[in-house]
Design an enzyme around this catalytic site. Structure first.
Site, PDB file in Angstrom:
ATOM      1  N   HIS A  28      33.905  20.605  -9.732  1.00 16.36           N
ATOM      2  CA  HIS A  28      33.528  19.331  -9.110  1.00 16.36           C
ATOM      3  C   HIS A  28      33.553  19.520  -7.603  1.00 16.36           C
ATOM      4  CE1 HIS A  28      33.415  15.150  -8.008  1.00 16.36           C
ATOM      5  NE2 HIS A  28      33.223  14.812  -9.276  1.00 16.36           N
TER       6      HIS A  28
ATOM      7  N   GLU B 102      35.210  16.585 -25.245  1.00 13.17           N
ATOM      8  CA  GLU B 102      35.144  17.761 -24.367  1.00 13.17           C
ATOM      9  C   GLU B 102      35.473  19.061 -25.094  1.00 13.17           C
ATOM     10  OE1 GLU B 102      36.827  17.228 -20.459  1.00 13.17           O
ATOM     11  OE2 GLU B 102      36.658  19.369 -20.016  1.00 13.17           O
TER      12      GLU B 102
ATOM     13  N   ARG C  77      27.018  19.826 -16.296  1.00 14.51           N
ATOM     14  CA  ARG C  77      27.061  18.459 -16.797  1.00 14.51           C
ATOM     15  C   ARG C  77      26.748  17.463 -15.688  1.00 14.51           C
ATOM     16  NH1 ARG C  77      30.937  14.323 -16.744  1.00 14.51           N
ATOM     17  NH2 ARG C  77      32.641  15.581 -15.942  1.00 14.51           N
TER      18      ARG C  77
ATOM     19  N   GLU D 238      32.613  11.240  -7.871  1.00 14.74           N
ATOM     20  CA  GLU D 238      31.230  11.295  -7.418  1.00 14.74           C
ATOM     21  C   GLU D 238      30.725   9.886  -7.085  1.00 14.74           C
ATOM     22  OE1 GLU D 238      28.976  14.057  -9.670  1.00 14.74           O
ATOM     23  OE2 GLU D 238      27.196  12.825  -9.633  1.00 14.74           O
TER      24      GLU D 238
ATOM     25  N   PHE E 227      24.363   8.323  -9.579  1.00 10.88           N
ATOM     26  CA  PHE E 227      25.191   9.525  -9.715  1.00 10.88           C
ATOM     27  C   PHE E 227      24.307  10.736  -9.479  1.00 10.88           C
ATOM     28  CE2 PHE E 227      29.397   9.653 -12.240  1.00 10.88           C
ATOM     29  CZ  PHE E 227      29.985   8.758 -11.382  1.00 10.88           C
TER      30      PHE E 227
ATOM     31  N   GLN F 144      32.529  23.655 -15.096  1.00  7.37           N
ATOM     32  CA  GLN F 144      32.051  22.909 -13.933  1.00  7.37           C
ATOM     33  C   GLN F 144      33.111  22.817 -12.836  1.00  7.37           C
ATOM     34  OE1 GLN F 144      31.135  18.438 -14.128  1.00  7.37           O
ATOM     35  NE2 GLN F 144      29.194  19.408 -13.609  1.00  7.37           N
TER      36      GLN F 144
ATOM     37  N   VAL G   7      41.954   8.698 -19.628  1.00  8.35           N
ATOM     38  CA  VAL G   7      42.417   7.568 -18.814  1.00  8.35           C
ATOM     39  C   VAL G   7      42.138   7.802 -17.328  1.00  8.35           C
ATOM     40  CG1 VAL G   7      44.813   8.234 -18.234  1.00  8.35           C
ATOM     41  CG2 VAL G   7      44.275   5.850 -18.770  1.00  8.35           C
TER      42      VAL G   7
ATOM     43  N   LEU H  55      40.944  14.618  -8.181  1.00 10.56           N
ATOM     44  CA  LEU H  55      39.521  14.311  -8.070  1.00 10.56           C
ATOM     45  C   LEU H  55      39.248  13.130  -7.140  1.00 10.56           C
ATOM     46  CD1 LEU H  55      36.670  14.870  -9.389  1.00 10.56           C
ATOM     47  CD2 LEU H  55      37.165  12.913 -10.822  1.00 10.56           C
TER      48      LEU H  55
ATOM     49  N   GLY I 167      42.254  10.678 -27.317  1.00 12.69           N
ATOM     50  CA  GLY I 167      41.495  10.266 -26.135  1.00 12.69           C
ATOM     51  C   GLY I 167      40.295   9.461 -26.617  1.00 12.69           C
TER      52      GLY I 167
ATOM     53  N   HIS J  17      36.898  21.505 -13.099  1.00 11.58           N
ATOM     54  CA  HIS J  17      36.848  20.117 -13.546  1.00 11.58           C
ATOM     55  C   HIS J  17      36.542  19.947 -15.028  1.00 11.58           C
ATOM     56  CE1 HIS J  17      36.234  15.843 -13.307  1.00 11.58           C
ATOM     57  NE2 HIS J  17      34.943  15.916 -13.567  1.00 11.58           N
TER      58      HIS J  17
ATOM     59  N   ARG K 158      26.017  18.608  -9.512  1.00 13.80           N
ATOM     60  CA  ARG K 158      27.319  19.116  -9.068  1.00 13.80           C
ATOM     61  C   ARG K 158      27.296  20.594  -8.754  1.00 13.80           C
ATOM     62  NH1 ARG K 158      31.326  15.646 -13.065  1.00 13.80           N
ATOM     63  NH2 ARG K 158      30.911  13.702 -11.978  1.00 13.80           N
TER      64      ARG K 158
ATOM     65  N   ASN L 236      28.041  11.674 -17.978  1.00 13.46           N
ATOM     66  CA  ASN L 236      27.576  12.056 -19.315  1.00 13.46           C
ATOM     67  C   ASN L 236      28.704  12.487 -20.240  1.00 13.46           C
ATOM     68  OD1 ASN L 236      24.880  11.465 -19.327  1.00 13.46           O
ATOM     69  ND2 ASN L 236      24.172  13.574 -19.011  1.00 13.46           N
ATOM     70  N   SER L 237      29.864  12.748 -19.675  1.00  6.80           N
ATOM     71  CA  SER L 237      30.944  13.219 -20.545  1.00  6.80           C
ATOM     72  C   SER L 237      31.614  12.060 -21.264  1.00  6.80           C
ATOM     73  CB  SER L 237      31.964  13.985 -19.722  1.00  6.80           C
ATOM     74  OG  SER L 237      33.099  14.198 -20.496  1.00  6.80           O
TER      75      SER L 237
ATOM     76  N   TRP M 282      53.209  14.446 -31.355  1.00  2.14           N
ATOM     77  CA  TRP M 282      53.236  15.571 -32.300  1.00  2.14           C
ATOM     78  C   TRP M 282      52.257  16.603 -31.761  1.00  2.14           C
ATOM     79  CZ3 TRP M 282      54.497  15.531 -38.016  1.00  2.14           C
ATOM     80  CH2 TRP M 282      55.431  14.528 -38.336  1.00  2.14           C
TER      81      TRP M 282
HETATM   82  C1  LIG Z   1      40.012  13.224 -13.145  1.00  3.81           C
HETATM   83  C2  LIG Z   1      38.830  13.161 -14.067  1.00  3.81           C
HETATM   84  C3  LIG Z   1      37.841  12.223 -13.884  1.00  3.81           C
HETATM   85  C4  LIG Z   1      36.736  12.164 -14.723  1.00  3.81           C
HETATM   86  N1  LIG Z   1      35.775  11.216 -14.500  1.00  3.81           N
HETATM   87  C5  LIG Z   1      34.727  11.139 -15.353  1.00  3.81           C
HETATM   88  C6  LIG Z   1      33.743  10.117 -15.183  1.00  3.81           C
HETATM   89  O1  LIG Z   1      33.819   9.264 -14.304  1.00  3.81           O
HETATM   90  N2  LIG Z   1      32.702  10.096 -16.051  1.00  3.81           N
HETATM   91  C7  LIG Z   1      32.563  11.000 -17.063  1.00  3.81           C
HETATM   92  O2  LIG Z   1      31.609  10.923 -17.828  1.00  3.81           O
HETATM   93  N3  LIG Z   1      33.510  11.967 -17.249  1.00  3.81           N
HETATM   94  C8  LIG Z   1      34.581  12.047 -16.427  1.00  3.81           C
HETATM   95  N4  LIG Z   1      35.517  13.022 -16.634  1.00  3.81           N
HETATM   96  C9  LIG Z   1      35.461  13.848 -17.844  1.00  3.81           C
HETATM   97  C10 LIG Z   1      35.946  13.022 -19.049  1.00  3.81           C
HETATM   98  O3  LIG Z   1      36.923  12.125 -18.633  1.00  3.81           O
HETATM   99  C11 LIG Z   1      36.525  13.885 -20.165  1.00  3.81           C
HETATM  100  O4  LIG Z   1      35.648  14.935 -20.480  1.00  3.81           O
HETATM  101  C12 LIG Z   1      36.753  13.048 -21.429  1.00  3.81           C
HETATM  102  O5  LIG Z   1      37.491  11.892 -21.131  1.00  3.81           O
HETATM  103  C13 LIG Z   1      37.459  13.855 -22.497  1.00  3.81           C
HETATM  104  O6  LIG Z   1      37.772  12.996 -23.563  1.00  3.81           O
HETATM  105  P1  LIG Z   1      38.298  13.566 -24.934  1.00  3.81           P
HETATM  106  O7  LIG Z   1      38.479  12.403 -25.836  1.00  3.81           O
HETATM  107  O8  LIG Z   1      37.414  14.666 -25.383  1.00  3.81           O
HETATM  108  O9  LIG Z   1      39.707  14.237 -24.598  1.00  3.81           O
HETATM  109  P2  LIG Z   1      41.016  13.671 -23.849  1.00  3.81           P
HETATM  110  O10 LIG Z   1      40.871  12.315 -23.340  1.00  3.81           O
HETATM  111  O11 LIG Z   1      41.422  14.736 -22.913  1.00  3.81           O
HETATM  112  O12 LIG Z   1      42.069  13.592 -25.032  1.00  3.81           O
HETATM  113  C14 LIG Z   1      42.576  14.748 -25.676  1.00  3.81           C
HETATM  114  C15 LIG Z   1      43.573  14.310 -26.737  1.00  3.81           C
HETATM  115  O13 LIG Z   1      43.942  15.432 -27.520  1.00  3.81           O
HETATM  116  C16 LIG Z   1      45.343  15.447 -27.707  1.00  3.81           C
HETATM  117  N5  LIG Z   1      45.737  16.847 -27.948  1.00  3.81           N
HETATM  118  C17 LIG Z   1      45.320  17.946 -27.285  1.00  3.81           C
HETATM  119  N6  LIG Z   1      45.890  19.045 -27.819  1.00  3.81           N
HETATM  120  C18 LIG Z   1      46.671  18.626 -28.837  1.00  3.81           C
HETATM  121  C19 LIG Z   1      47.542  19.292 -29.771  1.00  3.81           C
HETATM  122  N7  LIG Z   1      47.700  20.619 -29.775  1.00  3.81           N
HETATM  123  N8  LIG Z   1      48.185  18.522 -30.676  1.00  3.81           N
HETATM  124  C20 LIG Z   1      48.052  17.182 -30.679  1.00  3.81           C
HETATM  125  N9  LIG Z   1      47.258  16.505 -29.819  1.00  3.81           N
HETATM  126  C21 LIG Z   1      46.586  17.230 -28.919  1.00  3.81           C
HETATM  127  C22 LIG Z   1      45.896  14.845 -26.444  1.00  3.81           C
HETATM  128  O14 LIG Z   1      47.177  14.330 -26.670  1.00  3.81           O
HETATM  129  C23 LIG Z   1      44.868  13.735 -26.178  1.00  3.81           C
HETATM  130  O15 LIG Z   1      45.186  12.584 -26.913  1.00  3.81           O
HETATM  131  C24 LIG Z   1      36.624  13.089 -15.793  1.00  3.81           C
HETATM  132  C25 LIG Z   1      37.625  14.024 -15.996  1.00  3.81           C
HETATM  133  C26 LIG Z   1      38.701  14.085 -15.136  1.00  3.81           C
HETATM  134  C27 LIG Z   1      39.728  15.150 -15.374  1.00  3.81           C
END
Ligand SMILES: Cc1cc2nc3c(=O)[nH]c(=O)nc-3n(C[C@H](O)[C@H](O)[C@H](O)COP(=O)(O)OP(=O)(O)OC[C@H]3O[C@@H](n4cnc5c(N)ncnc54)[C@H](O)[C@@H]3O)c2cc1C
Length: 551
Positions: A227, A359, A370, A240, A112, A225, A42, A237, A12, A335, A271, A374-375, A150
């Site tokens: 939402h 996250e 949160r 906001e 926001f 949190q 995404v 979702l 991610g 959320h 929130r 900010n995330s 994987w």
């Molecule tokens: C619907 C929605 C809307 C949001 N909107 C906002 C916003 O507007 N602004 C904001 O700041 N935040 C927002 N958030 C929060 C924010 O999007 C997330 O906290 C953030 O994108 C998380 O990113 P990340 O890179 O930590 O994890 P993620 O993007 O969740 O990626 C996790 C990765 O880990 C991999 N993975 C997990 N477990 C394993 C495993 N066991 N083995 C191999 N791979 C694994 C997955 O394949 C993935 O590639 C939103 C969240 C949601 C759900």
């Protein structure tokens, strides 16, 4: 056996940003259980914060963040994030992110909740999509190896040092050891612990569970949190950003009820405040079929189509309501996990060789609640920092053969799982867990509800161990992946409930009618959960306070 310089679990935003932060000569690989651009990042809609405005400042952003988190966030981490945000946003822009623009052609920013200034940069209401795809292009340009589809089942730990991971190749089948001089966990959230959640079905807290099982503490897990605005049956979702653009919240009497709860900030209170207000309205009978209404009609068709096209489409398709014509029924939904793997402001965990960001980590910047926007920022700032630090560390490690005990142990575990003769399937236990959590650990938590939940979760852990796999094959065995994920969910749920039950106060997202006040004297401290044979052992750690004394 290949030993990578840097192995990142998760593709991610945090994972990709960590990969891009490492010097180009390093051998960097990512593992992801789904194709990188299907990561939950995404789905992020509303925006990413940075104090870019002439009259804004990183200090103002930091104060809003500390205050919004009810002073449980570590202020050294908050300062680092807010100070570095503007440069990180401009770097994203240079990479090619198509941010929406204002009339002068500058990056547009929307208000926001809890923010004293319009500070959220956005790409319509598809901000995560825009950033993630750009980041993936950069990753491809750099030529990083991706172990795509994987699933990582455990960490390889030798003499207390992390040396790689064991992973299951979902497409071809087979367990493999992947060696690395440093490992970064970037596995995202655990929202699927709850029955209805805004989170993708893949958000099962795997990385938190991997670290926890290896003896690394999880921090502040009780802070989940809710939402304020999600669709009723699906939990989808509604950003906001809708309220940021001016949408109202109405009860069944047609009142903008936020005037009772937050007369100044109204719909743009934090929130936790808005979710509690909605919960209260519904509880007191001023809801509509378990929801309240989000009214966008006065924004007009053009603005909705231009700024909020995705949420319009989502509400048409999943709630049968066109927000141009009618208000959308919404209610609070699970959320975001504020807690996670405890790290320093450089992503270091308590285990040498193991880092975490995004996250799944708890730096901690969000504290008890949160702020929106900010995330995404956290994934970028701390993904970059963790990648840099892990790369530096990897330069000090000499490669050597991997121990084979870890792989053997996983093979034994896999055989046992395949042979299970229980009567239940993984999805059944997962559904039961989700119901327990949604019923007992929602926006209102009582001693009774949490005690009940803890007891049930312990039973569910036994049931999760015994689930029967219908698919015994190797190729794309989703039954098996679900069993792996379930084992993480039941473990993470227990840390949430244990931390929540112990914390006898209300703060941010943690609201207990039996302890309705914030208690800084006793509880201005972080919860740390460490795994023992009898479940999580809780200890506490001080909060870093620098320039903003708690008020
Ligand atoms: C619907 C929605 C809307 C949001 N909107 C906002 C916003 O507007 N602004 C904001 O700041 N935040 C927002 N958030 C929060 C924010 O999007 C997330 O906290 C953030 O994108 C998380 O990113 P990340 O890179 O930590 O994890 P993620 O993007 O969740 O990626 C996790 C990765 O880990 C991999 N993975 C997990 N477990 C394993 C495993 N066991 N083995 C191999 N791979 C694994 C997955 O394949 C993935 O590639 C939103 C969240 C949601 C759900």
């Amino acid at each position: 056996m290949k030993i990578h310089d840097l192995l990142i679990v998760g593709a991610g935003l945090a994972g990709m940003r960590a990969a891009l932060a490492a010097p180009p000569q390093l051998d960097v690989a990512l593992v992801s259980k789904v194709h990188p651009v299907r990561s939950h990042s995404v789905a992020a809609q509303g925006g990413i914060n940075a104090a870019l405005g002439e009259n804004d400042s990183w200090e103002a952003h930091a104060l809003d963040t500390a205050k919004g988190g009810h002073y449980l966030g570590d202020q050294d981490a908050i300062e680092a994030m807010c100070r570095e945000a503007p440069a990180d946003i401009l770097e994203l822009e240079r990479m090619g992110v198509i941010f929406s623009r204002d009339e002068q052609g500058r990056i547009a920013q929307r208000p926001f909740g809890g923010a004293g200034f319009p500070r959220a940069c956005y790409a319509a209401d598809r901000t995560g999509h825009a950033i993630l795809h750009t980041m993936y292009e950069q990753l491809m340009k750099r030529g990083c190896q991706v172990y795509e589809e994987w699933y990582v089942t455990s960490l390889i730990v030798e003499d207390g040092i992390c040396r790689g991971v064991i992973a299951w190749d979902i497409v071809r089948g087979g367990l493999h050891a992947i060696g690395a001089k440093a490992v970064v966990l970037a596995t995202g959230g655990s929202g699927r612990v709850f029955h209805t959640s805004t989170n993708a079905v893949i958000n099962t807290g795997d990385g938190m569970a991997l670290a926890y099982r290896a003896g690394v503490p999880l921090e502040d897990m009780e802070f989940v949190q809710f939402h304020p605005t999600t669709l009723k049956d699906t939990g989808i979702l509604i950003t906001e950003g809708a309220r940021g653009e001016g949408a109202y919240l109405l009860n069944t009497l047609g009142e903008r009820f936020m005037k009772k709860y937050a007369p100044e900030q109204m719909e743009l209170a934090t929130r936790s405040t808005v979710s509690l207000a909605i919960g209260q309205e519904i509880l007191e009978g001023r809801g509509i079929d378990g929801c309240v209404l989000l009214d966008l009609r006065h924004l007009g068709r053009q603005k909705i189509l231009e700024r909020l096209p995705q949420i319009r489409q989502l509400s048409v398709e999943f709630a049968g309501v066109d927000p141009i014509e009618s208000p959308i029924p919404i209610r609070p939904g699970a959320h975001y996990q504020m807690g996670g793997v405890k790290t320093t402001i450089w992503g270091e965990t308590s285990m040498p060789g193991l880092y975490a960001a995004g996250e799944c980590a708890c730096v901690s910047v969000h504290g008890a609640n949160r702020l929106g926007g900010n995330s995404l920022l956290e994934t970028i700032v701390f993904g970059r920092r963790a990648g840099q630090k892990a790369a530096e560390y990897s330069a000090t490690v000499r490669p050597r053969a991997l121990p084979d005990a870890a792989l053997k142990r996983e093979e034994v575990h896999l055989l046992r799982l395949m042979d299970n003769r229980g009567s239940e399937r993984a999805w059944q236990v997962r559904d039961a867990l989700g119901t327990v959590m949604s019923t007992n650990l929602g926006i209102f938590r009582t001693t009774q509800s949490m005690t009940d939940a803890l007891k049930e979760i312990r039973e569910l852990q036994f049931r999760a161990e015994a689930v029967r796999l219908q698919d015994k094959g190797k190729i794309f065995n989703t039954d098996l992946v679900q069993a792996f994920e379930l084992s993480c969910l039941v473990e993470i749920a227990e840390t949430i409930v244990a931390g929540a039950l112990a914390r006898e106060e209300s703060r941010g997202a943690h609201y207990r009618p039996d302890f309705p006040k914030r208690d800084d004297g006793k509880w201005l401290k972080h919860t740390l959960a460490t795994k023992t044979a009898d479940g999580p052992a809780l200890t506490y750690a001080p909060v870093a306070i620098t320039r903003f004394p708690p008020r």
